[in-house]
Every structure is written in structure tokens, then in C-alpha cells.
Motif scaffolding. Structure first.
Motif, PDB file in Angstrom:
ATOM      1  N   THR A  59      -5.612   7.601  12.884  1.00 48.70           N
ATOM      2  CA  THR A  59      -7.030   7.924  13.094  1.00 48.70           C
ATOM      3  C   THR A  59      -7.340   9.350  12.636  1.00 48.70           C
ATOM      4  O   THR A  59      -8.294   9.586  11.911  1.00 48.70           O
ATOM      5  N   HIS A  60      -6.500  10.271  13.048  1.00 50.08           N
ATOM      6  CA  HIS A  60      -6.610  11.684  12.687  1.00 50.08           C
ATOM      7  C   HIS A  60      -5.903  11.925  11.339  1.00 50.08           C
ATOM      8  O   HIS A  60      -4.942  11.235  11.020  1.00 50.08           O
ATOM      9  N   LEU A  61      -6.380  12.896  10.547  1.00 52.48           N
ATOM     10  CA  LEU A  61      -5.648  13.368   9.353  1.00 52.48           C
ATOM     11  C   LEU A  61      -5.300  12.260   8.342  1.00 52.48           C
ATOM     12  O   LEU A  61      -4.218  12.277   7.750  1.00 52.48           O
ATOM     13  N   ILE A  62      -6.205  11.337   8.129  1.00 52.00           N
ATOM     14  CA  ILE A  62      -5.922  10.274   7.162  1.00 52.00           C
ATOM     15  C   ILE A  62      -6.115  10.830   5.745  1.00 52.00           C
ATOM     16  O   ILE A  62      -7.138  11.465   5.454  1.00 52.00           O
ATOM     17  N   PRO A  63      -5.144  10.627   4.867  1.00 51.73           N
ATOM     18  CA  PRO A  63      -5.193  11.285   3.552  1.00 51.73           C
ATOM     19  C   PRO A  63      -6.137  10.585   2.572  1.00 51.73           C
ATOM     20  O   PRO A  63      -5.711   9.983   1.589  1.00 51.73           O
ATOM     21  N   HIS A  64      -7.437  10.676   2.867  1.00 52.30           N
ATOM     22  CA  HIS A  64      -8.434  10.014   2.014  1.00 52.30           C
ATOM     23  C   HIS A  64      -8.426  10.557   0.592  1.00 52.30           C
ATOM     24  O   HIS A  64      -8.517   9.796  -0.369  1.00 52.30           O
ATOM     25  N   ALA A  65      -8.336  11.885   0.458  1.00 51.23           N
ATOM     26  CA  ALA A  65      -8.413  12.478  -0.883  1.00 51.23           C
ATOM     27  C   ALA A  65      -7.284  11.949  -1.769  1.00 51.23           C
ATOM     28  O   ALA A  65      -7.505  11.592  -2.934  1.00 51.23           O
ATOM     29  N   ALA A  66      -6.082  11.860  -1.206  1.00 47.90           N
ATOM     30  CA  ALA A  66      -4.931  11.390  -1.990  1.00 47.90           C
ATOM     31  C   ALA A  66      -5.099   9.924  -2.377  1.00 47.90           C
ATOM     32  O   ALA A  66      -4.812   9.529  -3.520  1.00 47.90           O
ATOM     33  N   ALA A  67      -5.592   9.118  -1.435  1.00 48.59           N
ATOM     34  CA  ALA A  67      -5.803   7.699  -1.746  1.00 48.59           C
ATOM     35  C   ALA A  67      -6.866   7.539  -2.829  1.00 48.59           C
ATOM     36  O   ALA A  67      -6.713   6.723  -3.749  1.00 48.59           O
ATOM     37  N   HIS A  68      -7.917   8.336  -2.744  1.00 50.16           N
ATOM     38  CA  HIS A  68      -8.974   8.235  -3.761  1.00 50.16           C
ATOM     39  C   HIS A  68      -8.454   8.649  -5.137  1.00 50.16           C
ATOM     40  O   HIS A  68      -8.842   8.079  -6.158  1.00 50.16           O
ATOM     41  N   GLU A  69      -7.578   9.634  -5.157  1.00 47.68           N
ATOM     42  CA  GLU A  69      -6.991  10.043  -6.440  1.00 47.68           C
ATOM     43  C   GLU A  69      -6.128   8.907  -7.013  1.00 47.68           C
ATOM     44  O   GLU A  69      -6.157   8.637  -8.221  1.00 47.68           O
ATOM     45  N   ALA A  70      -5.394   8.231  -6.135  1.00 50.45           N
ATOM     46  CA  ALA A  70      -4.581   7.091  -6.593  1.00 50.45           C
ATOM     47  C   ALA A  70      -5.476   5.983  -7.159  1.00 50.45           C
ATOM     48  O   ALA A  70      -5.126   5.326  -8.148  1.00 50.45           O
ATOM     49  N   ILE A  71      -6.627   5.798  -6.535  1.00 50.84           N
ATOM     50  CA  ILE A  71      -7.578   4.785  -7.028  1.00 50.84           C
ATOM     51  C   ILE A  71      -8.107   5.204  -8.402  1.00 50.84           C
ATOM     52  O   ILE A  71      -8.160   4.403  -9.336  1.00 50.84           O
ATOM     53  N   ARG A  72      -8.473   6.483  -8.539  1.00 45.40           N
ATOM     54  CA  ARG A  72      -8.975   6.962  -9.839  1.00 45.40           C
ATOM     55  C   ARG A  72      -7.923   6.803 -10.928  1.00 45.40           C
ATOM     56  O   ARG A  72      -8.257   6.500 -12.077  1.00 45.40           O
ATOM     57  N   GLN A  73      -6.662   6.987 -10.582  1.00 53.80           N
ATOM     58  CA  GLN A  73      -5.607   6.882 -11.595  1.00 53.80           C
ATOM     59  C   GLN A  73      -5.184   5.433 -11.823  1.00 53.80           C
ATOM     60  O   GLN A  73      -4.321   5.165 -12.673  1.00 53.80           O
ATOM     61  N   GLY A  74      -5.769   4.502 -11.054  1.00 50.92           N
ATOM     62  CA  GLY A  74      -5.592   3.078 -11.340  1.00 50.92           C
ATOM     63  C   GLY A  74      -4.176   2.553 -11.132  1.00 50.92           C
ATOM     64  O   GLY A  74      -3.740   1.637 -11.844  1.00 50.92           O
ATOM     65  N   ARG A  75      -3.465   3.081 -10.131  1.00 54.22           N
ATOM     66  CA  ARG A  75      -2.127   2.543  -9.845  1.00 54.22           C
ATOM     67  C   ARG A  75      -2.228   1.075  -9.461  1.00 54.22           C
ATOM     68  O   ARG A  75      -3.212   0.657  -8.841  1.00 54.22           O
ATOM     69  N   LYS A  76      -1.169   0.319  -9.813  1.00 57.77           N
ATOM     70  CA  LYS A  76      -1.228  -1.101  -9.481  1.00 57.77           C
ATOM     71  C   LYS A  76       0.104  -1.625  -8.941  1.00 57.77           C
ATOM     72  O   LYS A  76       1.121  -0.948  -9.000  1.00 57.77           O
ATOM     73  N   ASP A  77       0.022  -2.828  -8.388  1.00 68.16           N
ATOM     74  CA  ASP A  77       1.187  -3.534  -7.824  1.00 68.16           C
ATOM     75  C   ASP A  77       1.910  -2.702  -6.753  1.00 68.16           C
ATOM     76  O   ASP A  77       3.138  -2.710  -6.669  1.00 68.16           O
ATOM     77  N   LEU A  78       1.140  -1.996  -5.951  1.00 66.12           N
ATOM     78  CA  LEU A  78       1.737  -1.167  -4.908  1.00 66.12           C
ATOM     79  C   LEU A  78       2.083  -1.994  -3.667  1.00 66.12           C
ATOM     80  O   LEU A  78       1.388  -2.974  -3.352  1.00 66.12           O
ATOM     81  N   THR A  79       3.160  -1.614  -3.008  1.00 60.40           N
ATOM     82  CA  THR A  79       3.406  -2.076  -1.641  1.00 60.40           C
ATOM     83  C   THR A  79       2.986  -0.932  -0.738  1.00 60.40           C
ATOM     84  O   THR A  79       3.549   0.158  -0.810  1.00 60.40           O
ATOM     85  N   LEU A  80       1.954  -1.170   0.053  1.00 59.99           N
ATOM     86  CA  LEU A  80       1.431  -0.112   0.910  1.00 59.99           C
ATOM     87  C   LEU A  80       1.878  -0.330   2.343  1.00 59.99           C
ATOM     88  O   LEU A  80       1.778  -1.427   2.887  1.00 59.99           O
ATOM     89  N   ILE A  81       2.389   0.751   2.950  1.00 58.07           N
ATOM     90  CA  ILE A  81       2.846   0.710   4.337  1.00 58.07           C
ATOM     91  C   ILE A  81       1.936   1.601   5.170  1.00 58.07           C
ATOM     92  O   ILE A  81       1.624   2.721   4.757  1.00 58.07           O
ATOM     93  N   ARG A  82       1.524   1.126   6.302  1.00 66.49           N
ATOM     94  CA  ARG A  82       0.828   2.002   7.254  1.00 66.49           C
ATOM     95  C   ARG A  82       0.677   1.283   8.574  1.00 66.49           C
ATOM     96  O   ARG A  82       0.420   0.089   8.609  1.00 66.49           O
ATOM     97  N   MET A  83       0.821   2.013   9.678  1.00 60.20           N
ATOM     98  CA  MET A  83       0.623   1.393  10.982  1.00 60.20           C
ATOM     99  C   MET A  83      -0.804   0.878  11.108  1.00 60.20           C
ATOM    100  O   MET A  83      -1.035  -0.236  11.549  1.00 60.20           O
ATOM    101  N   THR A  84      -1.760   1.725  10.729  1.00 59.09           N
ATOM    102  CA  THR A  84      -3.167   1.383  10.959  1.00 59.09           C
ATOM    103  C   THR A  84      -3.974   1.464   9.668  1.00 59.09           C
ATOM    104  O   THR A  84      -4.792   2.359   9.508  1.00 59.09           O
ATOM    105  N   PRO A  85      -3.722   0.537   8.732  1.00 57.63           N
ATOM    106  CA  PRO A  85      -4.464   0.585   7.477  1.00 57.63           C
ATOM    107  C   PRO A  85      -5.958   0.554   7.780  1.00 57.63           C
ATOM    108  O   PRO A  85      -6.410  -0.399   8.401  1.00 57.63           O
ATOM    109  N   ASP A  86      -6.684   1.588   7.424  1.00 56.99           N
ATOM    110  CA  ASP A  86      -8.127   1.505   7.683  1.00 56.99           C
ATOM    111  C   ASP A  86      -8.868   1.570   6.370  1.00 56.99           C
ATOM    112  O   ASP A  86      -8.546   0.838   5.435  1.00 56.99           O
ATOM    113  N   LEU A  87      -9.863   2.452   6.272  1.00 53.17           N
ATOM    114  CA  LEU A  87     -10.733   2.402   5.108  1.00 53.17           C
ATOM    115  C   LEU A  87     -10.000   2.582   3.781  1.00 53.17           C
ATOM    116  O   LEU A  87     -10.296   1.889   2.805  1.00 53.17           O
TER     117      LEU A  87
END
Lengths: 257, 284
Positions: free
Chosen positions: B27-55
């Protein structure tokens, strides 16, 4: 002083809050459980310890958190620990007396589903899932559940066992090696329910003011049993209602952004 | 190796197609900026891990970057369901995704095991719970001393972990305060770790037991003020609760989702986040 002017939702929260005491160490689910726990803290149980799974221990929020990790919880906590410490030392270590959960789907043995509606692999509706609930349900000393009654929510058979209550009833928990009591209380907007000591099926022990047996049955998907000595839940007091309403008002103001 | 770099370079250097990645925050300190940068760079076929995947994971799933999701609670905190993730699981839009679902206790233990260099985590869990019937990675072992049957899950070892933190000093030592969640474990469990911070300062100005990640445990540190928005950075700016409520509407259909992503992520930059938190900043 008691009030006659209250909603079923308010009665549910207040009835739940009355079940908590100063000595309790309560692992709090978000939503209705959180409201009840904080009303208890602001009325008759000022020394209750409230714990949220984000790691906040002994928190005293002025407004209800929107999420389990709101800053308010940390700012007002005695201490904030990491998430692994929360689950390992405090929950698994046996320090929690009451786990307080809500439910999307519930059966008469207190088994809870918050994972999927329909088949797990091809769900009709994918719900958020269990989060901390599977281990809260087995490691807390006992479990209180609160939810609004509906035939969709209170069902004969749940679609998925997110967290285990009394399973098929009787001594099912002991047979699985679970040493804690499991669900001992269900508070809905219409009634207070407790498990039958033998079968572990939830039985209505108290109807909220103005509620009939028929009201309870019409909003419940299983055939409801009522205690022989069925009671009526005392009306909310003025203090209880004022505390709850003020808490909700502060919360709405804080979250409107 | 340069520890300090731009967020663009940190993502380009540390996140590859097909990687297993954790963008952690509770809930606190979610790395939105880093995720948005990954989206801009168009990474694909990722396996994403997170306890609380949110936005952020909802956004990455909706953009078709995700092959598999490993999680323990897939909701919009305090609001409800994650509509893009639901759409992917229920309808395969924009692609089908695999899921591996756990409880919080299991994932917290699995991160800790990863950070500890262990192959698996052992704990008392999943008793009577349905997840062990649908997730073959939930197994059990018997305590050799007491005979108690305990739950076991594989440790989490991401290729890369991204987190957001309060500040770094000039060497790149990082301080996290408030709800520290699972971030320390997620960093130490990963092969590479990228941290965005609100501020780079001369002195971390902290106490002996604070949650500090030494610079030599990190791969890259990037200064990105507002980098957690709409999540929050304790003591610096508040959570943008309205944005979480708004996401429920934006993500309700494909067109409004894609339009929002274009304006607010694809055509935006890390520098835009500072303005988004200006009205949420704590008055000193």
C-alpha cells in the motif's frame, strides 16, 4: 439512553464492537471489521490492541483506513513491523486472540470464500483472494466474522475455501491438526450467531431490534436454526451511535481527497 | 558500475523481456514510476511477483506485458476488484495470463527464504485452505523433530526487484520508513535491485535500527520525487485516495483504459510525478 433511530448497518457494527474487550489483541480485516474494532476502542475498550496486516501494532486511527496500509495506521501505532515479522512472530507465534474477518461468501460452518465465484480455473467472477485470511483463520485464537446478510453471500456451499472455518462441522478442525477455536461468532446486520457446540453450525442467538425470524431466513441461503432462548440485541446507546457516526463522518471527510 | 542513474537507464539495464520481476510495496511506497517506465519501454513476457498487485500490475497486465502473475491479494485496496486483471483472467484480454496464487503468510515467508538463500519456506499455513488444491507449488513437509506437518513453498528469487524509498545518501545507501512491508526481503531475494527515492541527501540522519539498504546490495538508485504516486511516501506526501477510486472507472473498459495509459504513462515522463503529488505534500 438508547436510540431507536439507527440503520441495520449501524446495528451490525455496534453489536460487533460490543464483543471486543480491553484485553483483546485483534487482527483487523478492512471494511466492517475495522469499523467495529475502532468503535470498541473509542467506547468501552480503549486499551484494545488493534493490528493490521501491514505491520502496524497497537494502532489508534482517528479515521477508518481505506486500505490496510494507510499512513494513519502507522502514525498512530505503538510500533510498525515488517510484513514477514507480522505473519511469523505475531500471527503464527500465537499472539493474536481474535481474527476479525469479513466475507464475500460464507457457509453455515463459518468457511469463507473471497477468491472466486464459479470454478477456480474458469471463474465467473475473480475476487481479490485471501490475502492474510487463510492463516488468520487458523492461527488466531478465535475468529469473529461480520457481514451483511444476502442469499448470494450466505450460501449452502461456498465456491472456494479461501479460509477454513469448521469445514464440514463437528471436529473437522481438530482432524486437520488445527489447534485454535475457529469461528465463534457471526454478526450480521440482522442477528448475532454462534456455533452449536457439537455440530459447529451457526445458530441465531440474538435478533437485532425489530428483526423477525422470517427476515433472517429470507436473506440467508441455508435453512436457519434459532436458539431456544433467542434474545433481542440491545439497541445502540446514544454514545455508541454518536461515536460510530462521528468516525464515519471524519473518515468520509478525510478520504474525499 | 554507476549506482546513480536515470530511471530510463535503470530499467533498460535491469529489466529484460521474460524476466521474473517484483515491484514491491505494501500500500505504501509502491514503485509507480518504475512500473510506468517499464511500460514505456514495452517489456514483454514478464512474470510479475507481488503480494498485493494493485494499480501498477493492473496496468501492466492490461498492456499485455505479463505472462504470469504470482500474488496473494489481487485487489484495488479499499476500493474493490482490479478490472484489467479480472478481464485477463476471465476473458484473456489482451492475452491470457497464468496465475500462481498464495496467501500473504506464504509469500512473506517465501521472500524471506529468498533473502536468506534458502530453496523453500516452511511455515504453519494453508490448513484446510483451498489454494493448496489449485497451486502445485504449495506442498508440505514433516518436522523432523516433532512430526508436525508444515506448509512449504518455493522461495521467491526474482531476477530483479524494484522498490521506492524515502531517501538515499550520496553513496547510494537507502532508507525506508513507515510501513516497510516486504521491501527489504524483496531486494535481498533478487539478483538485481533498483530503488527510486524521493531525495538524495548528504546524511540519512537516522537511528541505529532503521531499515537501511547498503549501497552495495543495490544495482541502481534513481532520484524520482513523487515516484510512488498515487501511493504515498510516509511523512512526505499522502496517498491519493481519489486516484484509486478513479482507477475503478478508468479501468472499466478497454478504450478509457488505453486512452488513460497513453496520456498518463506512454506520453509522460518520470518528471511528471512531482507535479502530481504537489497538492498531497505534507505541510512542514
Amino acid at each position: 439512553m438508547t436510540s431507536l433511530d439507527f440503520t441495520p448497518d449501524e446495528m451490525m457494527t455496534i453489536a460487533a464492537s460490543r464483543m471486543l474487550s480491553n484485553e483483546d489483541v485483534c487482527f483487523v480485516g478492512i471494511g466492517a471489521p475495522s469499523a467495529a474494532c475502532n468503535v470498541a476502542r473509542l467506547t468501552h475498550a480503549p486499551d484494545i490492541t488493534l493490528i493490521y496486516e501491514s505491520g502496524t501494532i497497537g494502532t489508534t486511527p482517528d479515521v477508518l483506513p481505506l486500505s490496510i496500509g494507510d499512513g494513519e495506521l502507522c502514525e498512530t501505532a505503538l510500533t510498525t513491523v515488517s510484513v514477514p515479522e507480522m505473519f511469523r512472530y505475531w500471527l503464527q507465534g500465537g499472539r493474536i486472540t481474535i481474527g476479525f474477518l469479513g466475507a464475500a461468501q460464507l457457509d453455515k460452518y463459518g468457511n469463507i470464500n473471497t477468491t472466486v465465484i464459479g470454478d477456480y480455473h474458469k471463474p465467473t467472477t475473480r475476487l481479490p483472494g485471501g490475502g492474510g485470511a487463510p492463516e488468520i483463520a487458523s492461527s488466531s485464537g478465535e475468529i469473529y466474522i461480520t457481514m451483511k446478510q444476502s442469499v448470494r453471500g450466505m450460501v449452502e456451499k461456498i465456491d472456494f475455501y479461501t479460509s477454513f472455518g469448521h469445514g464440514d462441522g463437528g471436529d473437522h478442525r481438530q482432524r486437520l491438526g488445527i489447534k485454535t477455536k475457529g469461528p465463534t461468532l457471526l454478526i450480521t446486520d440482522l442477528a448475532i450467531w454462534r456455533p452449536n457446540p457439537e455440530t459447529k453450525e451457526f445458530v441465531v442467538t440474538s435478533l437485532h431490534p425489530g428483526v423477525t425470524r422470517d427476515d433472517v431466513q429470507k436473506t440467508c441461503g441455508w435453512s436457519v436454526r434459532f436458539a431456544d432462548d433467542l434474545e433481542t440485541t440491545p439497541n445502540p446507546t446514544d454514545q455508541e451511535l454518536q461515536t460510530l457516526r462521528a468516525l464515519k463522518e471524519r473518515t468520509a471527510a478525510a478520504h474525499s481527497g | 558500475m554507476t549506482l546513480f542513474c536515470s530511471l530510463h537507464d535503470a530499467v533498460a539495464d535491469n529489466l529484460k523481456d521474460g524476466d521474473t520481476a517484483a515491484f514491491e510495496g505494501f500500500t505504501h511506497l509502491i514503485p509507480h514510476a518504475a512500473a510506468h517506465e517499464a511500460i514505456r519501454q514495452g517489456r514483454k513476457d514478464l512474470t510479475l511477483i507481488r503480494m498485493t498487485p494493485d494499480l501498477i500490475y493492473d496496468q501492466m497486465v492490461g498492456m499485455g506485458m505479463v505472462e504470469k502473475l504470482i500474488f496473494s491479494y489481487v485487489g484495488n485496496p479499499g476500493v474493490g476488484l482490479l478490472r484489467r486483471t479480472r478481464d485477463a483472467i476471465e476473458n484473456g484480454w489482451p492475452r491470457t495470463i497464468k496465475i500462481e496464487e498464495h496467501s500473504h503468510a506464504a509469500m512473506a515467508n517465501a521472500y524471506e527464504a529468498g533473502a536468506s538463500g534458502l530453496p523453500c519456506a516452511v511455515f504453519r499455513g494453508y490448513l484446510g485452505a483451498g489454494l493448496k488444491d489449485v497451486n502445485s507449488n504449495i506442498r508440505s513437509l514433516t518436522c523432523p523433530f516433532t512430526g508436525e506437518e508444515l506448509a512449504a513453498v518455493p522461495s521467491i528469487r526474482p531476477d530483479v526487484t524494484f522498490i521506492h524509498a524515502h531517501r538515499a545518501d550520496r553513496k547510494g545507501n537507502v532508507l525506508i520508513e513507515g510501513i516497510i512491508g516486504i521491501q527489504k526481503e524483496a531486494v535481498l531475494a533478487a539478483n538485481r535491485a533498483v530503488v527510486t527515492v524521493e531525495q538524495i541527501v548528504d546524511d540519512l540522519d537516522t537511528h541505529a535500527n532503521a531499515c537501511v539498504l547498503p549501497h552495495w546490495s543495490l544495482s541502481a538508485v534513481c532520484e524520482v520525487p513523487g515516484g510512488a504516486h498515487p501511493s504515498y511516501t510516509h511523512g512526505i506526501y499522502d496517498r491519493d485516495n481519489a486516484a484509486y477510486l478513479e482507477w475503478d472507472k478508468i479501468s472499466a473498459d478497454h478504450d478509457s483504459f488505453l486512452a488513460w495509459m497513453k496520456t498518463n504513462v506512454l506520453d509522460a515522463s518520470p518528471e511528471d510525478l512531482e507535479a502530481r503529488v504537489s497538492r498531497l505534500r505534507k505541510v512542514k
